[in-house]
Design an enzyme around this catalytic site. Structure first.
Site, PDB file in Angstrom:
ATOM      1  N   THR A 146       0.832  -1.198   0.000  1.00 46.85           N
ATOM      2  CA  THR A 146       0.000   0.000   0.000  1.00 46.85           C
ATOM      3  C   THR A 146       0.869   1.251   0.000  1.00 46.85           C
ATOM      4  OG1 THR A 146      -0.119   0.328   2.406  1.00 46.85           O
ATOM      5  CG2 THR A 146      -1.721  -1.181   1.409  1.00 46.85           C
ATOM      6  N   ASP A 147       0.342   2.324  -0.560  1.00 43.74           N
ATOM      7  CA  ASP A 147       0.919   3.630  -0.303  1.00 43.74           C
ATOM      8  C   ASP A 147       0.695   3.918   1.185  1.00 43.74           C
ATOM      9  OD1 ASP A 147       2.195   6.021  -0.820  1.00 43.74           O
ATOM     10  OD2 ASP A 147       0.865   6.614  -2.445  1.00 43.74           O
ATOM     11  N   ALA A 148       1.358   4.936   1.708  1.00 37.69           N
ATOM     12  CA  ALA A 148       1.321   5.174   3.146  1.00 37.69           C
ATOM     13  C   ALA A 148      -0.110   5.326   3.658  1.00 37.69           C
ATOM     14  CB  ALA A 148       2.132   6.418   3.485  1.00 37.69           C
ATOM     15  N   LEU A 149      -0.448   4.546   4.655  1.00 37.66           N
ATOM     16  CA  LEU A 149      -1.815   4.572   5.182  1.00 37.66           C
ATOM     17  C   LEU A 149      -2.104   5.796   6.022  1.00 37.66           C
ATOM     18  CD1 LEU A 149      -2.312   0.795   6.104  1.00 37.66           C
ATOM     19  CD2 LEU A 149      -3.110   2.029   4.067  1.00 37.66           C
TER      20      LEU A 149
END
Length: 484
Positions: free
Chosen positions: A255-258
């Site tokens: 994931t991209d940064a949550l």
């Protein structure tokens, strides 16, 4: 009552954390021994090469197969060279040159540097097709606006990185290039049918899958035709049906940064976002940059709670942790090419990317004016411009909207003006300042951002660098005849 140790370890095995400062704190190492998949390094973790190598060695002491990731795209997004700017041009410059073999060599050189420092995963390349001139977060990070060209260079970048033994993570699936808002701050929408995505946004992802990319990163963007009201990071239709079933990807979905608002706000916090991403098919969850032990434990606890209340199936989390472990195993076993880091390759490439419209004559001792531009979160506050490369040429820095053209003409006197900016066509006050100067004074414009269609009237020359890295700045100064 504490968390079940086995379930906590399983949850930790899906998490990419981070830590503050140049030295890994004890908790960051201890969590690795407890099963944490790894850490992402940011500019705040980078002081110099020896220090980075010592940090990665300390992390490996916590667990030998730790994943150590970084955003080292070259060009405008660099962590290793955040204090000076990257010695490599970014994707827009490489795409403009059009030499696929050069792109592979540049990324292999970047990979060789990362491997030498003990970094195992590069959260690059950016393979988005930048079809929106006003895209605030992709721009020069993209190889261009043509899907065929972007696909070819994306595959070459993946091949180069992985030849150096560093896992590539192509981003941002299913394509962030048509957005006009930044997912760090809000949830952008790409309102396009799947048929258009297949023609415009998805060819580079097909290319990197075919090239063997070990990882793909999700985008915190809403594509109503696929995701409804949710970001792609939370969409099984995107991560499983499209990426895995249609495109045949078998590696790790990261994931991209949550912590980004495009995900955290949509889910109600980082913990719930982690659960939703796992349920959708993500394998490795990048928590973000501002992380401490308490946040990691809260996210792990949320995942364990979700296993207990039915939001997550144990088999799904075991699958995710297994794919993270497979990625780590690949990085340990990867066979590295004999090629070594070659920063001069980057400077030479940046020179090849420069384009000049107009005439570069009469530039004897000009006044160089750099227009202030806010950096994106992805870029960070990295130095840019011609300043470090000028040979005794005066330079001033101004804010376009607060600067009077007449005052600049007065400062310049009988000298020409070289105006340096990024994304000048959309910089507040930028086009007006250029017009006010060029109407009565010899002006050369150096555009170091995404090269939009805008060209100002009346200027002597318009120079495009396709990026603002240290290499791009030197190349521009050389072309202008102003370099040391």
């Amino acid at each position: 009552m504490g968390l079940d140790p086995g379930l906590r370890r399983l949850a930790l095995g899906t998490l990419l954390a981070a830590y503050p400062g140049p030295v890994p704190p004890d908790w960051a190492v201890d969590l690795l021994a407890d099963g944490l998949a790894g850490h992402t390094l940011f500019g705040t973790n980078v002081h110099d090469r020896a220090q980075v190598a010592a940090s990665t060695a300390a992390l490996r002491a916590g667990r030998p197969d730790v994943l150590i990731a970084i955003d080292e795209e070259g060009g405008d997004v660099t962590r290793l060279a955040h204090a000076t700017g990257s010695p490599y041009p970014g994707n827009a410059a490489l795409g403009a040159i059009g030499d696929v073999a050069l792109t592979r060599r540049v990324y292999q050189s970047i990979g060789a540097e990362l491997a030498a420092l003990g970094i195992t995963v590069n959260l690059a390349p950016t393979v988005d097709v930048n079809t929106a001139d006003d895209n605030p977060v992709i721009g020069t990070r993209s190889f261009g606006a043509d899907p065929v060209r972007v696909a070819a260079h994306s595959a070459a970048a993946v091949t180069g990185l992985q030849a150096a033994g560093v896992a590539a993570c192509a981003k941002h699936f299913p394509g962030h290039g048509a957005t006009v808002t930044d997912s760090h701050h809000e949830l952008p929408t790409v309102d396009a049918p799947l048929s258009l995505l297949r023609q415009r946004d998805l060819p580079p992802f097909a290319a990197v899958v075919a090239a063997g990319a070990r990882a793909v990163m999700t985008a915190h963007i809403r594509v109503p035709a696929l995701t409804g009201a949710d970001p792609a990071t939370f969409s099984r239709a995107v991560l499983v049906d499209l990426l895995r079933t249609d495109y045949g990807f078998t590696g790790a979905v990261i994931t991209d940064a949550l912590e980004m608002k495009g995900a955290a706000v949509a889910a109600g916090g980082v913990g719930p976002a982690a659960v939703r991403a796992l349920a959708a098919g993500a394998d490795l969850l990048c928590i973000g940059a501002k992380v401490d032990a308490q946040l990691v434990e809260r996210v792990a606890a949320e995942i364990v709670d979700a296993l207990g209340d039915g939001r997550l199936a144990t088999a799904r989390v075991e699958q995710a942790a297994g794919r993270a472990a497979e990625l780590a195993a690949w990085t340990r076993a990867a066979v590295r090419s004999s090629a070594t880091e070659d920063t001069e390759l980057g400077y030479a490439a940046a020179r090849r990317a420069v384009r000049v419209d107009g005439v570069l004559t009469g530039l004897d001792r000009p006044l160089v004016v750099q227009l202030h531009t806010e950096s994106t979160i992805a870029e960070g506050r990295v130095p840019w411009g011609l300043g470090p490369h000028l040979d005794g040429v005066p330079e001033i820095r101004v804010i376009a909207a607060e600067t009077d053209a007449a005052r600049l003409r007065e400062l310049a006197g009988d000298r020409p003006i070289v105006l340096v900016g990024r994304h000048l066509h959309r910089l507040p006050g930028g086009p007006e300042l250029v017009a006010g100067l060029a109407a009565e004074h010899p002006v050369t414009v150096v555009e170091m951002g995404w090269p939009a269609q805008w060209r100002p009237a009346g200027v002597r020359a318009f120079v495009t660098t396709y990026g603002a890295s240290h290499a791009n700045g030197r190349a521009a100064a050389e072309v202008l005849g102003l370099a040391r």
